[in-house]
Design a protein around this motif. Structure first.
Motif, PDB file in Angstrom:
ATOM      1  N   GLY A   1      48.032  33.332  35.296  1.00  0.00           N
ATOM      2  CA  GLY A   1      47.644  33.249  36.695  1.00  0.00           C
ATOM      3  C   GLY A   1      47.660  31.815  37.180  1.00  0.00           C
ATOM      4  O   GLY A   1      47.245  30.904  36.462  1.00  0.00           O
ATOM      5  N   GLN A   2      48.164  31.598  38.380  1.00  0.00           N
ATOM      6  CA  GLN A   2      48.141  30.249  38.949  1.00  0.00           C
ATOM      7  C   GLN A   2      46.735  29.897  39.421  1.00  0.00           C
ATOM      8  O   GLN A   2      46.431  28.734  39.609  1.00  0.00           O
ATOM      9  N   GLN A   3      45.913  30.898  39.627  1.00  0.00           N
ATOM     10  CA  GLN A   3      44.490  30.730  39.921  1.00  0.00           C
ATOM     11  C   GLN A   3      43.748  31.394  38.765  1.00  0.00           C
ATOM     12  O   GLN A   3      44.317  32.233  38.069  1.00  0.00           O
TER      13      GLN A   3
ATOM     14  N   VAL B   1      45.891  45.711  39.426  1.00  0.00           N
ATOM     15  CA  VAL B   1      47.250  46.145  39.126  1.00  0.00           C
ATOM     16  C   VAL B   1      48.109  44.904  38.920  1.00  0.00           C
ATOM     17  O   VAL B   1      48.192  44.057  39.819  1.00  0.00           O
ATOM     18  N   ALA B   2      48.726  44.805  37.765  1.00  0.00           N
ATOM     19  CA  ALA B   2      49.659  43.711  37.502  1.00  0.00           C
ATOM     20  C   ALA B   2      51.073  44.247  37.664  1.00  0.00           C
ATOM     21  O   ALA B   2      51.410  45.307  37.125  1.00  0.00           O
TER      22      ALA B   2
ATOM     23  N   ALA C   1      48.675  43.691  29.438  1.00  0.00           N
ATOM     24  CA  ALA C   1      49.189  45.036  29.204  1.00  0.00           C
ATOM     25  C   ALA C   1      50.569  45.222  29.837  1.00  0.00           C
ATOM     26  O   ALA C   1      51.449  45.857  29.249  1.00  0.00           O
ATOM     27  N   ALA C   2      50.769  44.663  31.021  1.00  0.00           N
ATOM     28  CA  ALA C   2      52.078  44.761  31.668  1.00  0.00           C
ATOM     29  C   ALA C   2      53.129  44.019  30.857  1.00  0.00           C
ATOM     30  O   ALA C   2      54.228  44.530  30.640  1.00  0.00           O
TER      31      ALA C   2
ATOM     32  N   GLU D   1      41.775  41.282  35.316  1.00  0.00           N
ATOM     33  CA  GLU D   1      43.110  40.865  35.766  1.00  0.00           C
ATOM     34  C   GLU D   1      43.936  40.352  34.594  1.00  0.00           C
ATOM     35  O   GLU D   1      45.118  40.680  34.467  1.00  0.00           O
ATOM     36  N   GLU D   2      43.320  39.568  33.727  1.00  0.00           N
ATOM     37  CA  GLU D   2      44.030  39.075  32.538  1.00  0.00           C
ATOM     38  C   GLU D   2      44.483  40.231  31.656  1.00  0.00           C
ATOM     39  O   GLU D   2      45.595  40.222  31.126  1.00  0.00           O
ATOM     40  N   GLU D   3      43.626  41.228  31.505  1.00  0.00           N
ATOM     41  CA  GLU D   3      43.975  42.386  30.682  1.00  0.00           C
ATOM     42  C   GLU D   3      45.128  43.170  31.305  1.00  0.00           C
ATOM     43  O   GLU D   3      46.018  43.637  30.597  1.00  0.00           O
TER      44      GLU D   3
END
Length: 139
Positions: A108-110, A75-76, A122-123, A116-118
């Motif tokens: 992402g900082q990590q 979830v972003a 999308a967000a 997660e990228e997707e």
């Protein structure tokens, strides 16, 4: 014979270079379109508080071979500046692991997983809470 070999090598190298260039151009165009949509969204919303969480997207998927039913998710939750978090839950038969990764400026900082990228992408684009993509699988 030697000249023919060099000609063939030259043609193969040239065709390979053109194909690599074409693929890079295609990726660059997609990235520019994503940026344009993000900017258009940010400017059309007027006086909203850019620091408030406003964009959420969920990417559901099968993270482990032993589990099906897309029980794992990312979830972003992103604000207007592209800052926020990605919350990921990897669900297995005997355990569940949950991770939170910070996002700054849409990155992402990590290192982020493809799912997660997707979810972040999308967000940022406002594609809605549940998304469908190659990384996330069909809805």
């Amino acid at each position: 014979m030697l000249v023919t070999t060099w000609v063939i090598v030259g043609v193969v190298a040239g065709v390979s270079g053109v194909m690599i260039g074409y693929l890079a151009l295609k990726q660059a165009k997609a990235t520019v379109e994503d940026c344009q949509r993000t900017l258009a969204r940010q400017t059309s919303e007027g006086r909203n508080d850019l620091k408030a969480i406003r964009d959420v997207a969920v990417c559901r998927y099968d993270a482990l071979a032993e589990m099906t039913g897309r029980l794992s998710f990312s979830v972003a939750m992103i604000n207007g500046l592209g800052d926020g978090i990605v919350l990921t839950s990897i669900n297995g038969r005997s355990e569940t692991r949950t991770y939170v990764r910070p996002v700054v400026g849409g990155k992402g900082q990590q290192p982020l997983s493809p799912e997660e990228e997707e979810a972040v992408r999308a967000a940022r684009l406002g594609l809605g809470p549940l998304i469908q993509s190659r990384a996330c699988g069909p809805l």
